[in-house]
Write a protein that holds these residues in place. Structure first.
Motif, mmCIF file in Angstrom:
data_model
loop_
_atom_site.group_PDB
_atom_site.id
_atom_site.type_symbol
_atom_site.label_atom_id
_atom_site.label_comp_id
_atom_site.label_asym_id
_atom_site.label_seq_id
_atom_site.Cartn_x
_atom_site.Cartn_y
_atom_site.Cartn_z
ATOM 1 N N GLY A 1 2.724 6.407 -5.438
ATOM 2 C CA GLY A 1 2.521 6.541 -6.872
ATOM 3 C C GLY A 1 1.278 7.339 -7.186
ATOM 4 N N TYR A 2 0.222 7.152 -6.425
ATOM 5 C CA TYR A 2 -1.006 7.917 -6.629
ATOM 6 C C TYR A 2 -0.778 9.397 -6.316
ATOM 7 N N ALA A 3 0.002 9.692 -5.281
ATOM 8 C CA ALA A 3 0.306 11.086 -4.951
ATOM 9 C C ALA A 3 1.105 11.737 -6.077
ATOM 10 N N ARG A 4 2.063 11.015 -6.661
ATOM 11 C CA ARG A 4 2.810 11.551 -7.796
ATOM 12 C C ARG A 4 1.896 11.782 -8.988
ATOM 13 N N PHE A 5 0.958 10.887 -9.215
ATOM 14 C CA PHE A 5 0.005 11.045 -10.311
ATOM 15 C C PHE A 5 -0.843 12.292 -10.112
ATOM 16 N N ARG A 6 -1.350 12.495 -8.891
ATOM 17 C CA ARG A 6 -2.163 13.692 -8.621
ATOM 18 C C ARG A 6 -1.361 14.962 -8.839
ATOM 19 N N GLU B 1 2.034 2.093 -3.498
ATOM 20 C CA GLU B 1 0.906 2.444 -4.352
ATOM 21 C C GLU B 1 0.364 3.823 -4.010
ATOM 22 N N LEU B 2 0.299 4.155 -2.736
ATOM 23 C CA LEU B 2 -0.164 5.486 -2.342
ATOM 24 C C LEU B 2 0.809 6.562 -2.780
ATOM 25 N N ASP C 1 0.805 -1.210 0.000
ATOM 26 C CA ASP C 1 0.000 0.000 0.000
ATOM 27 C C ASP C 1 0.841 1.264 0.000
#
Length: 56
Positions: free
Chosen positions: A38-43, A35-36, A32
């Motif tokens: 990576g999601y923060a970088r995406f945002r 993955e979190l 997790d």
């Protein structure tokens, strides 16, 4: 002997169901964090992309 074979089918199915239930409910918390992140970088990337397009 045939009756024992017919009894063996549900017993094997029950054992397989127990094994699958144990596998499906295993603890998967280890991935997790990555993955979190990576999601923060995406945002952040999406916010940078949209920040300059408001001038139109």
């Amino acid at each position: 002997m045939g009756a024992l074979l017919w009894l063996l089918i549900p017993v094997v199915a029950a054992v397989m169901a127990v094994l699958y239930a144990g596998w499906a409910t295993r603890n998967r918390k280890s991935g997790d964090v990555a993955e979190l992140a990576g999601y923060a970088r995406f945002r952040e990337a999406m916010e940078r992309t949209h920040s300059g397009s408001d001038a139109a």
